[in-house]
Scaffold this motif. Structure first.
Motif, short mmCIF file in Angstrom:
data_model
loop_
_atom_site.label_atom_id
_atom_site.label_comp_id
_atom_site.label_asym_id
_atom_site.label_seq_id
_atom_site.Cartn_x
_atom_site.Cartn_y
_atom_site.Cartn_z
N GLY A 110 0.82 -1.21 0.00
CA GLY A 110 0.00 0.00 0.00
C GLY A 110 0.85 1.25 0.00
N ALA A 111 0.18 2.39 0.12
CA ALA A 111 0.87 3.68 0.05
C ALA A 111 1.83 3.86 1.22
CB ALA A 111 -0.15 4.81 0.03
N PHE A 112 1.47 3.35 2.40
CA PHE A 112 2.33 3.61 3.56
C PHE A 112 3.72 3.00 3.36
CE2 PHE A 112 4.40 2.97 7.55
CZ PHE A 112 4.26 4.22 8.13
N HIS A 113 3.78 1.74 2.98
CA HIS A 113 5.09 1.12 2.77
C HIS A 113 5.89 1.88 1.72
CE1 HIS A 113 8.26 -1.65 1.70
NE2 HIS A 113 7.82 -1.63 0.46
N ARG A 114 5.23 2.25 0.64
CA ARG A 114 5.95 2.89 -0.46
C ARG A 114 6.46 4.28 -0.08
NH1 ARG A 114 2.50 3.82 -4.48
NH2 ARG A 114 0.61 2.99 -3.51
N ALA A 115 5.79 4.93 0.89
CA ALA A 115 6.23 6.25 1.34
C ALA A 115 7.13 6.17 2.56
CB ALA A 115 5.01 7.11 1.68
N HIS A 116 7.29 4.98 3.12
CA HIS A 116 8.05 4.86 4.37
C HIS A 116 9.23 3.91 4.22
CE1 HIS A 116 9.01 3.85 8.57
NE2 HIS A 116 8.55 5.06 8.85
N ILE A 126 2.43 10.23 8.21
CA ILE A 126 1.04 10.38 7.79
C ILE A 126 1.00 10.31 6.27
CG2 ILE A 126 -0.97 11.88 7.76
CD1 ILE A 126 -0.02 13.01 10.46
N VAL A 127 0.35 9.26 5.77
CA VAL A 127 0.30 9.01 4.32
C VAL A 127 -1.17 8.84 3.91
CG1 VAL A 127 1.12 7.57 2.42
CG2 VAL A 127 2.52 7.83 4.49
N PRO A 128 -1.82 9.90 3.48
CA PRO A 128 -3.23 9.79 3.07
C PRO A 128 -3.38 8.92 1.83
CG PRO A 128 -2.58 12.09 3.42
CD PRO A 128 -1.33 11.28 3.41
N GLU A 184 0.07 6.92 -11.77
CA GLU A 184 -1.16 6.40 -11.15
C GLU A 184 -0.93 5.88 -9.74
OE1 GLU A 184 -4.03 6.78 -12.28
OE2 GLU A 184 -3.76 7.24 -14.40
N ALA A 185 0.34 5.77 -9.33
CA ALA A 185 0.66 5.30 -7.97
C ALA A 185 1.30 6.41 -7.14
CB ALA A 185 1.58 4.09 -8.05
N ALA A 186 1.12 7.65 -7.55
CA ALA A 186 1.77 8.78 -6.87
C ALA A 186 1.28 8.91 -5.43
CB ALA A 186 1.49 10.07 -7.64
N ILE A 187 2.20 9.32 -4.57
CA ILE A 187 1.90 9.51 -3.15
C ILE A 187 2.25 10.94 -2.78
CG2 ILE A 187 2.56 8.87 -0.80
CD1 ILE A 187 3.25 6.07 -1.97
N VAL A 188 1.34 11.60 -2.07
CA VAL A 188 1.61 12.91 -1.47
C VAL A 188 1.46 12.75 0.03
CG1 VAL A 188 0.95 15.34 -1.35
CG2 VAL A 188 0.74 14.11 -3.52
N CYS A 189 2.53 13.03 0.78
CA CYS A 189 2.52 12.78 2.22
C CYS A 189 3.23 13.92 2.95
CB CYS A 189 3.19 11.44 2.53
SG CYS A 189 4.93 11.38 2.05
N GLN A 228 -4.87 16.38 3.25
CA GLN A 228 -6.18 15.84 2.90
C GLN A 228 -6.34 14.41 3.40
OE1 GLN A 228 -8.74 17.79 1.08
NE2 GLN A 228 -7.32 19.22 2.02
N HIS A 229 -5.95 14.17 4.67
CA HIS A 229 -6.08 12.84 5.26
C HIS A 229 -7.53 12.64 5.71
CE1 HIS A 229 -3.80 9.67 7.89
NE2 HIS A 229 -4.55 9.13 6.95
N ARG A 230 -8.24 11.77 5.04
CA ARG A 230 -9.68 11.64 5.22
C ARG A 230 -10.04 10.91 6.51
NH1 ARG A 230 -12.09 8.54 1.54
NH2 ARG A 230 -10.14 7.50 1.05
N THR A 231 -10.99 11.46 7.24
CA THR A 231 -11.44 10.83 8.48
C THR A 231 -12.06 9.46 8.19
OG1 THR A 231 -13.53 12.07 8.33
CG2 THR A 231 -11.78 13.00 9.70
#
Length: 493
Positions: free
Chosen positions: A44-50, A235-237, A256-261, A371-374
């Protein structure tokens, strides 16, 4: 004059990457020479950003042994997107007007376990692979929240015990790979999910699972496999169309797999590895002898407050964490919860300024660009609440201490499940397999007192140890306030 045409943006790939702006950091090493040394479960996004970014920094320094084979366990979409982009993706760190973008090349491959299970198991069995990391969320380890042991009632666990060579679960996939590894090939499993003692917990559950069908394998896992505890923080939305479009403008390529964190990142790992490992400390990770104080701080202060913000935000119709922090009632509630209730329950590492850590967290929560969604944070509460809130509540109640904000947070979550609607009457999207049973036992009662007692007696979440009657009474009063006046009535007092 000729009619103007809209120029199509090229997709990100190894070939198109040369067209990205000079400000975008990209792999300067030869990716063709990169070897698989790590398998990661939960792409998921978290691993790829961390973790992948820490590994990218190690590879960039010249150690090409640590290419990552990423594995999606439940969703084929991520592995398909990454494979189509030559396993490249971008990570943009953003706070306000400041932003920095890099393209990560550490990923050697991306597999979908349900379709390519044989390749996944073979990769874990490969003696050249020395590390398996995982980010599969708390519910991905087949642990019963009530007993903290292996959930033998889970249908997928029962399937894997009966068919260990064609597993469906994280534990099953790990065990199948370890079972095929040559004797003497050292392997370390690094769990990066939000569980107290996550490495110790993973080992325990994996041993309990293997014991059901192969006692030799269980003893091997117990004695030979490294399972250090770790703590991760960033924090990785989840990606949105807006964040993908923003990243596209930065790259001048479609990712298509871009991450903004957020820019902040932290990784604390116990230095208990069975064999070789990347020099993650050179990339900023902290190697320590005991990760537990850091883990407890993060679980309670960051994750605990995040969950409270999520449920209060959902009930109040607030889409993001930043929206919630800007709300006069919810923002104040989050600050009091962290600084007054949760902060008092943690034991800090020697010399660590917990209050400063809390204020840094609150500042991170206020970042409007994330924009971290609740709704995203609110997922799987029946797995998260027993870890993030209940230990602090039990410890405090045993010492005769009330935690008024934490008790309100718990009431808010229960109301969120049982009502199924926000304060405006709008239906809520509840994504939690364990939610229906807990909500049903509350709805079957005739009043708030019985609803509170029924919830606390729900063993899969609240365990078998009885809760004090005075606490149940306070919880009932909070449920009454929520039912009559919503979060405004709960938080205004």
């Amino acid at each position: 004059m000729p009619s103007s045409t809209v120029q199509e943006v090229a997709p990100l790939s190894a070939r198109s990457l040369h067209g990205a702006p000079a400000s975008v950091v990209r792999p300067a090493y030869d990716r063709a020479r990169l070897r698989n040394g790590i398998v990661h479960l939960g792409l998921g996004a978290f691993h790829r950003a961390h973790q992948a970014c820490y590994t990218e920094a190690v590879i960039a320094q010249g150690d090409l042994r640590w290419g990552i084979l990423g594995v999606s366990l439940r969703d084929a979409r991520v592995s398909e997107l990454l494979s189509a982009q030559d396993n490249l993706y971008s990570v943009t760190e953003r706070h306000g007007d400041e932003a920095r973008t890099r393209v990560v090349g550490a990923l050697k491959g991306a597999l979908f376990a349900r379709k390519e299970l044989g390749q996944v198991i073979a990769a874990i069995a490969d003696p050249a692979v020395a590390i398996v990391t995982s980010t599969v969320t708390e519910k991905g380890y087949s642990q019963s929240p009530a007993t903290a042991d292996l959930d033998l009632d889970d249908a997928d666990v029962r399937h894997d015990i009966a068919h260990p060579d064609s597993p469906r679960t994280t534990l099953g996939v790990l065990a199948a790979g370890i079972r095929r590894r040559p004797a003497g090939a050292p392997l370390t499993l690094v769990c990066c999910d939000n569980m107290a003692g996550n490495g110790d917990t993973l080992r325990k559950l994996l041993v309990q699972y293997a014991d059901q069908f192969d006692t030799r394998l269980a003893r091997r896992i117990e004695t030979e496999i490294g399972c250090p505890n770790s703590m991760v923080d960033r924090i990785v939305p989840a990606a949105t169309q807006a964040s993908l479009a923003w990243a596209e403008a930065r790259l001048v390529l479609r990712d298509e797999a871009a991450i903004v964190c957020e820019p902040f990142t932290q990784w604390v790992i116990e230095d208990r590895f069975a064999g070789p490992r990347p020099a993650w400390e050179d990339a900023g990770a902290l190697l320590t002898s005991d990760v537990r104080p850091y883990q407890a701080m993060k679980l309670r202060l960051l994750n605990g407050t995040h969950s409270a913000i999520a449920y209060a935000g959902q009930l109040c119709g607030l889409e993001t964490v930043a929206d919630a922090m800007a709300h006069p009632l919810v923002g104040g509630f989050a600050r009091r919860l962290m600084l007054e209730d949760l902060c008092a329950t943690v034991a800090a590492p020697a010399g660590y300024d917990v209050r400063a850590y809390c204020h840094d967290l609150l500042k991170r929560f206020e970042n409007p660009t994330l924009q971290h969604r609740t709704q995203q944070i609110a997922m799987d509460g029946t797995q998260k609440v027993p870890v993030r809130w209940l230990p602090a509540l039990r410890e405090s109640l045993a010492a005769g201490i009330e935690r008024p904000q934490l008790e309100r947070a718990l009431a808010g979550w229960l109301h969120y499940l049982a009502a199924g609607r926000g304060d405006s009457g709008a239906p809520l999207v509840i994504s939690d397999p364990g939610a229906a049973a807990l909500a049903a036992c509350m709805r079957e009662t005739g009043n708030d007192t019985d609803a509170a007692k029924a919830a606390l007696a729900h063993r899969p979440v609240f365990g078998t140890q009885p809760w004090p009657s005075a606490f149940a009474d306070r919880l009932a009063r909070h449920l009454c306030a929520l039912r009559q006046g919503g979060m405004t009535a709960l938080l205004a007092t």
